[in-house]
Motif scaffolding. Sequence first.
Motif, mmCIF file in Angstrom:
data_model
loop_
_atom_site.group_PDB
_atom_site.id
_atom_site.type_symbol
_atom_site.label_atom_id
_atom_site.label_comp_id
_atom_site.label_asym_id
_atom_site.label_seq_id
_atom_site.Cartn_x
_atom_site.Cartn_y
_atom_site.Cartn_z
ATOM 1 N N GLY A 166 -0.918 -0.294 -10.206
ATOM 2 C CA GLY A 166 -0.970 -0.220 -8.745
ATOM 3 C C GLY A 166 0.061 0.797 -8.259
ATOM 4 N N ALA B 62 6.435 -1.504 -2.507
ATOM 5 C CA ALA B 62 6.143 -1.469 -3.946
ATOM 6 C C ALA B 62 6.363 -0.072 -4.542
ATOM 7 N N MET C 140 -10.228 -9.530 -0.224
ATOM 8 C CA MET C 140 -10.363 -8.058 -0.256
ATOM 9 C C MET C 140 -10.520 -7.502 -1.664
ATOM 10 N N ARG D 114 -6.041 -5.709 -20.280
ATOM 11 C CA ARG D 114 -5.308 -6.647 -19.428
ATOM 12 C C ARG D 114 -4.219 -7.307 -20.276
ATOM 13 N N GLU E 110 -7.119 -5.103 10.540
ATOM 14 C CA GLU E 110 -7.776 -3.850 10.105
ATOM 15 C C GLU E 110 -9.237 -4.121 9.755
HETATM 16 C C1 FAD Z 1 -6.828 -5.002 2.252
HETATM 17 C C2 FAD Z 1 -5.350 -4.779 2.088
HETATM 18 C C3 FAD Z 1 -4.705 -3.917 2.960
HETATM 19 C C4 FAD Z 1 -3.340 -3.670 2.796
HETATM 20 N N1 FAD Z 1 -2.752 -2.781 3.649
HETATM 21 C C5 FAD Z 1 -1.456 -2.469 3.473
HETATM 22 C C6 FAD Z 1 -0.836 -1.468 4.296
HETATM 23 O O1 FAD Z 1 -1.468 -0.903 5.200
HETATM 24 N N2 FAD Z 1 0.456 -1.170 4.063
HETATM 25 C C7 FAD Z 1 1.182 -1.764 3.073
HETATM 26 O O2 FAD Z 1 2.363 -1.441 2.893
HETATM 27 N N3 FAD Z 1 0.625 -2.721 2.267
HETATM 28 C C8 FAD Z 1 -0.666 -3.077 2.433
HETATM 29 N N4 FAD Z 1 -1.253 -4.030 1.633
HETATM 30 C C9 FAD Z 1 -0.451 -4.673 0.577
HETATM 31 C C10 FAD Z 1 -0.415 -3.804 -0.661
HETATM 32 O O3 FAD Z 1 -1.707 -3.444 -1.055
HETATM 33 C C11 FAD Z 1 0.279 -4.516 -1.821
HETATM 34 O O4 FAD Z 1 1.541 -4.971 -1.400
HETATM 35 C C12 FAD Z 1 0.440 -3.515 -2.979
HETATM 36 O O5 FAD Z 1 -0.829 -3.280 -3.555
HETATM 37 C C13 FAD Z 1 1.418 -3.983 -4.057
HETATM 38 O O6 FAD Z 1 1.498 -2.988 -5.040
HETATM 39 P P1 FAD Z 1 1.764 -3.368 -6.560
HETATM 40 O O7 FAD Z 1 1.837 -2.076 -7.315
HETATM 41 O O8 FAD Z 1 2.885 -4.305 -6.678
HETATM 42 O O9 FAD Z 1 0.472 -4.186 -7.026
HETATM 43 P P2 FAD Z 1 -1.076 -3.832 -6.994
HETATM 44 O O10 FAD Z 1 -1.386 -2.685 -6.133
HETATM 45 O O11 FAD Z 1 -1.718 -5.145 -6.707
HETATM 46 O O12 FAD Z 1 -1.383 -3.423 -8.485
HETATM 47 C C14 FAD Z 1 -1.343 -4.357 -9.533
HETATM 48 C C15 FAD Z 1 -1.865 -3.717 -10.786
HETATM 49 O O13 FAD Z 1 -1.760 -4.656 -11.854
HETATM 50 C C16 FAD Z 1 -2.982 -4.690 -12.573
HETATM 51 N N5 FAD Z 1 -3.074 -5.956 -13.258
HETATM 52 C C17 FAD Z 1 -3.209 -7.192 -12.724
HETATM 53 N N6 FAD Z 1 -3.201 -8.121 -13.702
HETATM 54 C C18 FAD Z 1 -3.042 -7.454 -14.851
HETATM 55 C C19 FAD Z 1 -2.911 -7.828 -16.215
HETATM 56 N N7 FAD Z 1 -2.953 -9.108 -16.591
HETATM 57 N N8 FAD Z 1 -2.722 -6.862 -17.143
HETATM 58 C C20 FAD Z 1 -2.636 -5.569 -16.785
HETATM 59 N N9 FAD Z 1 -2.747 -5.150 -15.533
HETATM 60 C C21 FAD Z 1 -2.944 -6.072 -14.573
HETATM 61 C C22 FAD Z 1 -4.027 -4.435 -11.517
HETATM 62 O O14 FAD Z 1 -5.227 -4.079 -12.128
HETATM 63 C C23 FAD Z 1 -3.329 -3.313 -10.753
HETATM 64 O O15 FAD Z 1 -3.466 -2.104 -11.455
HETATM 65 C C24 FAD Z 1 -2.614 -4.312 1.764
HETATM 66 C C25 FAD Z 1 -3.257 -5.194 0.898
HETATM 67 C C26 FAD Z 1 -4.613 -5.442 1.045
HETATM 68 C C27 FAD Z 1 -5.290 -6.392 0.079
#
Ligand code: FAD
Length: 355
Positions: free
Chosen positions: A11, A282, A119, A71, A148
């Motif tokens: 992510g 993040a 979502m 995964r 949104e």
């Molecule tokens: C519809 C929506 C709109 C949003 N809008 C906003 C916004 O406008 N502004 C904002 O700041 N935030 C927004 N957010 C929140 C934001 O998307 C999250 O806080 C953000 O995605 C967190 O990033 P991350 O890298 O921690 O995790 P994620 O983006 O969730 O990425 C997690 C990663 O881990 C992987 N993964 C999961 N489990 C496993 C596993 N067991 N093994 C290997 N890989 C795995 C997934 O495939 C993914 O690649 C929104 C969220 C949603 C759902």
Amino acid sequence: MDRHIVVIGAGYAGLAAATRAGRKQRVTLIAPEDRFLNRVRQHEVAAGHAEHRPTIAHVLRGRNVTHVQARATELDLAGRKVFTDGGRTPISYDTLVYALGSRTAFHSVPGAREHSYPMERAEELRDRLRRQDDAAVVVVGGGATGIELATELAEAYPERRVAIVDAGEVGGRYSAKGRALVHETLGRLGVEVHEHTEVTAVDDEGLTTASGRIEAGIVAWTASLEVGPLAAQSGLAVNEQGEALVDEYLRSVSHPDVYVVGDAAAVTLPGIGRLRKACATAQPMGWYVGRALARGGASKPYTYRYVVQCMSLGRNSGMVQVVGKDDAMTGRVFGGRTGRLIKAAIVRYVVLGLR
Ligand SMILES: Cc1cc2nc3c(=O)[nH]c(=O)nc-3n(C[C@H](O)[C@H](O)[C@H](O)COP(=O)(O)OP(=O)(O)OC[C@H]3O[C@@H](n4cnc5c(N)ncnc54)[C@H](O)[C@@H]3O)c2cc1C
């Protein structure tokens, strides 16, 4: 010395960490998808708009990062190994970056998981909306994601009844000016607003709430985010919500060879407080840890300050709420076309920032 860094999760946080660490170090990235999921645009996908999702290979080009498309299923923290699905041999690391993000929380509301679309299933929601063009849709959750989604759907389907429901106020976290802008937009788009309405059950025909029924053929669920169980199951120190506890360098307090970034981490900073789950929090964590690992270790504690919160309100409008460094609301709000353009620029920058 050739140290092997393993990043789990692709992510905002995981990719940012991998691309930066991979400038100088050998990195393996473990994540199941082959294209980056830009979660902040999932509401646009639900409304049927095309979305550009870069391949992970494209994001990683020119970096010393190998993507293992799998995964993570188990962590052996003592033996420094990651087990994955697909029967592969475990992958050993010197340093692990845990970036598994979060998922939609259903809060044990009966029927919510079975009868609503989070979502993560935006494409299924889009297809259902296309198939059932007369069905009313109700969005549960009056935070940024719900607003949104409701505005995007109301604009894409002007003939359809669209409702939004929240146990508190819709847009309740924003300043008075921000809330007014949100409600003015919902009103203009004809979205039905139900506030102080706690959802107690979901079924095929809508919602049961503490204040009565809300009928709707399609329910979308955006109530809040929670982390998965792997950190707790593996023995990383976690809080009651299963979020990993980290020190000022974003290292696990129980396992200093494990960094935790993004939504998976419980980060509290002096003068700022507990960081919110957001792509805006993040990605900078990923940059920080990736740069630190490229240099061989962190030298300065992690710092962060908030600047704005922003959201789209349909295709042509948006809201940018200026906040203090600790995320406290100010009276400064940009709405309309200006708000939309700022939001769109930030979203574009986020994708560029993955590298
Ligand atoms: C519809 C929506 C709109 C949003 N809008 C906003 C916004 O406008 N502004 C904002 O700041 N935030 C927004 N957010 C929140 C934001 O998307 C999250 O806080 C953000 O995605 C967190 O990033 P991350 O890298 O921690 O995790 P994620 O983006 O969730 O990425 C997690 C990663 O881990 C992987 N993964 C999961 N489990 C496993 C596993 N067991 N093994 C290997 N890989 C795995 C997934 O495939 C993914 O690649 C929104 C969220 C949603 C759902």
